[in-house]
Design an enzyme around this catalytic site. Structure first.
Site, mmCIF file in Angstrom:
data_model
loop_
_atom_site.group_PDB
_atom_site.id
_atom_site.type_symbol
_atom_site.label_atom_id
_atom_site.label_comp_id
_atom_site.label_asym_id
_atom_site.label_seq_id
_atom_site.Cartn_x
_atom_site.Cartn_y
_atom_site.Cartn_z
ATOM 1 N N CYS A 136 41.536 32.292 28.909
ATOM 2 C CA CYS A 136 42.000 31.174 28.021
ATOM 3 C C CYS A 136 40.679 30.587 27.522
ATOM 4 O O CYS A 136 39.678 29.998 28.419
ATOM 5 C CB CYS A 136 43.059 30.396 28.594
ATOM 6 S SG CYS A 136 44.559 30.913 28.627
ATOM 7 N N TRP B 39 45.040 34.218 27.197
ATOM 8 C CA TRP B 39 45.309 35.315 28.192
ATOM 9 C C TRP B 39 46.549 35.178 28.821
ATOM 10 O O TRP B 39 46.752 34.352 29.514
ATOM 11 C CB TRP B 39 44.030 35.504 29.182
ATOM 12 C CG TRP B 39 43.966 36.221 30.043
ATOM 13 C CD1 TRP B 39 43.272 37.460 29.717
ATOM 14 C CD2 TRP B 39 44.682 36.696 31.561
ATOM 15 N NE1 TRP B 39 43.354 38.522 31.002
ATOM 16 C CE2 TRP B 39 44.226 37.908 31.728
ATOM 17 C CE3 TRP B 39 45.432 35.520 32.505
ATOM 18 C CZ2 TRP B 39 44.461 38.318 33.287
ATOM 19 C CZ3 TRP B 39 45.564 36.154 33.482
ATOM 20 C CH2 TRP B 39 45.302 37.506 34.059
ATOM 21 N N ASN C 119 44.657 25.502 28.623
ATOM 22 C CA ASN C 119 44.085 26.480 29.669
ATOM 23 C C ASN C 119 44.671 26.165 30.835
ATOM 24 O O ASN C 119 44.295 25.167 31.174
ATOM 25 C CB ASN C 119 42.707 26.662 29.407
ATOM 26 C CG ASN C 119 42.052 27.588 30.410
ATOM 27 O OD1 ASN C 119 42.676 28.054 31.132
ATOM 28 N ND2 ASN C 119 40.713 27.296 30.431
ATOM 29 N N GLY C 120 45.228 27.020 31.531
ATOM 30 C CA GLY C 120 45.880 26.719 33.073
ATOM 31 C C GLY C 120 47.121 27.233 33.320
ATOM 32 O O GLY C 120 47.697 27.862 32.423
ATOM 33 N N GLU D 225 32.113 47.516 46.071
ATOM 34 C CA GLU D 225 31.309 46.908 44.529
ATOM 35 C C GLU D 225 31.188 48.017 43.633
ATOM 36 O O GLU D 225 31.710 47.939 42.507
ATOM 37 C CB GLU D 225 30.358 46.346 44.518
ATOM 38 C CG GLU D 225 29.374 45.689 43.535
ATOM 39 C CD GLU D 225 30.480 44.915 42.606
ATOM 40 O OE1 GLU D 225 31.421 44.431 42.908
ATOM 41 O OE2 GLU D 225 29.840 44.716 41.299
ATOM 42 N N LYS E 272 33.283 48.457 40.071
ATOM 43 C CA LYS E 272 32.883 48.522 38.947
ATOM 44 C C LYS E 272 33.352 49.549 37.886
ATOM 45 O O LYS E 272 33.984 49.423 36.985
ATOM 46 C CB LYS E 272 31.311 48.632 39.007
ATOM 47 C CG LYS E 272 30.214 48.216 38.374
ATOM 48 C CD LYS E 272 30.161 46.794 38.389
ATOM 49 C CE LYS E 272 31.384 45.719 38.444
ATOM 50 N NZ LYS E 272 31.203 44.528 38.846
ATOM 51 N N GLU F 39 37.207 48.946 37.104
ATOM 52 C CA GLU F 39 37.606 47.952 36.088
ATOM 53 C C GLU F 39 37.173 48.078 34.517
ATOM 54 O O GLU F 39 37.894 47.590 33.699
ATOM 55 C CB GLU F 39 36.825 46.350 36.663
ATOM 56 C CG GLU F 39 35.712 46.296 36.352
ATOM 57 C CD GLU F 39 35.029 44.865 36.499
ATOM 58 O OE1 GLU F 39 35.604 43.777 36.452
ATOM 59 O OE2 GLU F 39 33.719 44.852 37.240
ATOM 60 N N LYS G 284 36.916 37.053 32.179
ATOM 61 C CA LYS G 284 35.679 36.863 32.616
ATOM 62 C C LYS G 284 35.607 35.761 33.628
ATOM 63 O O LYS G 284 35.067 35.789 34.661
ATOM 64 C CB LYS G 284 34.409 36.548 31.695
ATOM 65 C CG LYS G 284 33.036 36.390 32.089
ATOM 66 C CD LYS G 284 32.305 37.385 32.693
ATOM 67 C CE LYS G 284 31.115 37.431 33.166
ATOM 68 N NZ LYS G 284 30.720 38.508 33.877
HETATM 69 O O1 M6R Z 1 32.766 33.908 38.370
HETATM 70 P P1 M6R Z 1 33.034 34.634 39.632
HETATM 71 O O2 M6R Z 1 31.811 35.294 40.325
HETATM 72 O O3 M6R Z 1 33.659 33.540 40.607
HETATM 73 O O4 M6R Z 1 33.913 35.639 39.498
HETATM 74 C C1 M6R Z 1 34.812 36.425 40.606
HETATM 75 C C2 M6R Z 1 35.429 37.438 40.045
HETATM 76 O O5 M6R Z 1 36.408 37.360 39.101
HETATM 77 C C3 M6R Z 1 34.394 38.674 39.302
HETATM 78 O O6 M6R Z 1 33.406 38.722 40.035
HETATM 79 C C4 M6R Z 1 35.329 39.872 38.800
HETATM 80 O O7 M6R Z 1 35.504 40.446 40.004
HETATM 81 C C5 M6R Z 1 34.336 40.626 37.791
HETATM 82 N N1 M6R Z 1 35.121 41.012 36.728
HETATM 83 C C6 M6R Z 1 33.833 41.753 38.695
HETATM 84 O O8 M6R Z 1 33.096 42.784 37.558
#
Ligand code: M6R
Length: 603
Positions: free
Chosen positions: A2, A74, A100-101, A480, A484, A487, A598
């Protein structure tokens, strides 16, 4: 997740809103909308499902005004439909509101105050705008009705609202969800993050939880919910519009992967002085030195960077470390050590899951540090100390340069803390040299993109599942690497401790199953080789990513020399590129994968 924009005092309101929403696209959304009012009795509401480009097509040339609000949604409550898209409006079309929220007591409020009101959507948000209208109908003016509704609403919110009867102002309020005011000459803006409004202004004012803002073209009045006035200065955001452009790249993700060598150099220049001493706040180190245990709290990729960090802090600083998921830890807080110190890792600095832990940590008066890429973000403001990642804006949803930057900053911090403790392990760890090796090592991997693309095609074309395996530091890395891949390519991918496969998961291995095996961990290397043989014997197609020191003939990707403790900084890069090319080959939206946001600002 959002995004909110708003502007008052400009005559190209529609343009500013649409451009701002485009800049917020990276946060993730599935519908969008704007409300524009020309302050002369005429107003426009346009909403669309899908991309901002769809909204732009729907906005006709007559949609013009002097005040406006916009939103990317979202979906949380209700599907992504035009009815559920924001702005929402009261049933008499007086109030228009974006949010947003997540409102936690919306059902209760609806039942108690709004049982006779017609609702147009399934959202929690609509309850807020109908509630304001409900109180206005009882005779309250717009501001009083807004404050009254806020006093009853529970949950997280950033609200921006326009009252058709007072179109010379935008009503703004915030609790837990991010929102900023941008200051202009004869105009003012609002935005979920500064990137949305950089073309308009670089001067911003924070809004804190529980505050209400009355925004007019020449004034910003901040107050608490009870009306007490708040005075707050502004700050300058040192970002250029060019920092957030793709340049010649097809995707932000590839640009951000390529930027990693420079990020390593920037971290080195910023945190390591010419004489080799470290530029880390003394008070922070003194506070950390008192701790008997470090707790790293994070989510997603940042959590994975925390797992790498645990090893670094334990080996260099001889201090025990717990790494915790914010979404779990906040609700099931274990018995803490006597002198805990909390480290929040977050690229965005806004992740609600981590933030709710920080709120509790602050209630307990415990010291904390946020390591983040966004100065002045919520987590950065609310922690006792902050260290910046200096990676530059990360726009692609899949985090790449923030992960490597987090490990690099953890390494700097560990070295500094270890030195304060007078440990030999810290003296032996030449962080400056290691970051230089990291920069060069990443460069050699990104220079071999074409080869990695071929490997991605060879191993992943037509595949539904894939596995990353490794031991020790390579296990943390495998988590990790698998995240990647899944996702952005939507291939089901898992990261496993190589030794755990035989305890169940090896049953999934069949002829042609892609297994990516990491061999960078000295202690685990020979055992991982054994596990590679086990999966090969069952038909797996194995791609080995091994450090120079442990490489064997036939290994496909060789990782240049670097201290094992921070080796994921380089060895993650092939996995980032494999994910990128797999996503591209499947025709996915690399930078904005489905269902994801994001910045995850809801718990
Ligand atoms: O902004 P942040 O690092 O706190 O976000 C955490 C996760 O939402 C973020 O790392 C998410 O897993 C990414 N999409 C990974 O690529």
């Amino acid at each position: 997740m959002c995004g909110i924009v708003g502007v008052i005092g400009k005559d190209n309101t529609t343009d500013i809103l649409l451009k701002g929403l485009e800049k917020l696209e990276y946060r993730g959304y599935d519908s969008a909308g704007i409300y524009v009012n020309n302050q002369d009795g005429k107003d426009f509401l346009v909403k669309e499902v899908g991309k901002i480009s769809e909204l732009e097509k729907a906005v006709t040339s007559d949609v013009q005004g002097l005040v406006g609000i916009g939103h990317t949604r979202w979906a949380t409550h209700g599907k992504p439909t035009i009815e559920n898209a924001h702005p929402h409006f009261s049933d008499d079309n007086r109030f228009y509101l974006v949010h947003n929220g997540v409102l936690t007591n919306f059902e209760e409020l609806k039942n108690k105050y709004l049982s006779d009101v017609h609702f147009n959507s399934q959202t929690d948000t609509e309850v807020a705008v109908q509630l304001v209208d409900h109180f206005a109908k009882q005779g309250m003016d717009g501001e009083t009705a807004f404050r009254k509704a806020l006093s009853l609403i529970e949950g997280s919110y950033a609200f921006a609202m326009v009252d058709k009867e007072q179109p010379d102002r935008i009503f703004v309020a915030k609790n837990k969800s991010p929102l900023l005011i941008g200051l202009g000459d004869g105009f003012n803006v609002i935005c979920s993050d500064a990137m949305a409004m950089l073309e308009e202004t670089h001067e911003y004012v924070e809004i804190h939880d529980g505050e209400v803002v009355i925004l007019k073209k020449n004034s910003v009045e901040i107050s608490k919910l009870d009306g007490t006035k708040v005075q707050r200065g502004s700050y300058t955001v040192n970002l250029d519009a060019s920092d957030i452009s793709k340049g010649t790249y097809a995707h932000y993700m590839l640009k951000e992967i390529d930027e990693q060598p420079n990020v390593m150099r920037k971290i080195s220049q910023n945190y390591i002085k010419n004489d080799g001493t470290l530029n880390v706040e003394k008070d922070l180190l003194d506070e950390m030195n008192k701790a008997d245990r470090l707790y790293i709290v994070a989510a997603g990729t940042s959590y994975h960077a925390g797992l790498v960090g645990r090893n670094i802090f334990e080996k260099i600083c001889d201090v025990p470390v717990d790494v915790e998921l914010g979404s779990e830890f906040g609700y099931h807080m274990p018995k803490l050590s006597k002198h805990p110190f909390f480290i929040f890792l977050s690229q965005s600095g806004e992740t609600a899951d981590s933030r709710q832990v920080l709120v509790k940590v602050n209630e307990l008066n415990l010291p904390s540090l946020t390591i983040t890429n966004v100065a002045n973000s919520t987590l950065s403001r609310e922690a006792t100390y902050t260290m910046e990642l200096l990676a530059g804006p990360e726009i692609a949803v899949a985090s790449t340069k923030a992960y490597t930057a987090q490990i690099a900053v953890e390494a700097v911090l560990a070295k500094a803390l270890g030195e304060v403790k007078g440990l030999q392990s810290a003296k032996d760890f030449d962080v400056k040299e290691q970051l230089a090796l990291a920069a060069n090592g990443i460069q050699s991997i990104v220079d071999a993109k074409d080869k990695i693309k071929k490997l991605a095609d060879e191993f992943l074309t037509g595949q539904r599942d894939a596995f990353y395996i490794g031991r020790g530091i390579d296990y943390a890395l495998s988590l990790e690497a698998a995240l990647k891949l899944k996702e952005i390519s939507y291939i089901h991918a898992e990261g496993f401790a190589a030794g755990e496969l035989k305890h169940g998961t090896i049953a999934l291995i069949e002829k042609g199953t892609p297994v990516f095996a990491y061999v960078n961990d000295g202690v685990g290397a020979s055992h991982t080789r054994g596990n590679i043989q086990e999966v090969e014997a069952r038909g797996a197609n194995v791609l080995v990513i091994a450090s120079k020191k442990y490489a064997e003939s036939g290994d496909q990707i060789i990782i240049p020399e670097i201290d094992e403790l921070i080796s994921p900084i380089i060895s993650v890069v092939p996995a980032q590129l494999i994910a990128y090319y797999a996503s591209l080959a499947r025709g996915n939206d690399v930078d904005k994968p489905r269902n994801l946001a994001k910045s995850v600002t809801v718990e």
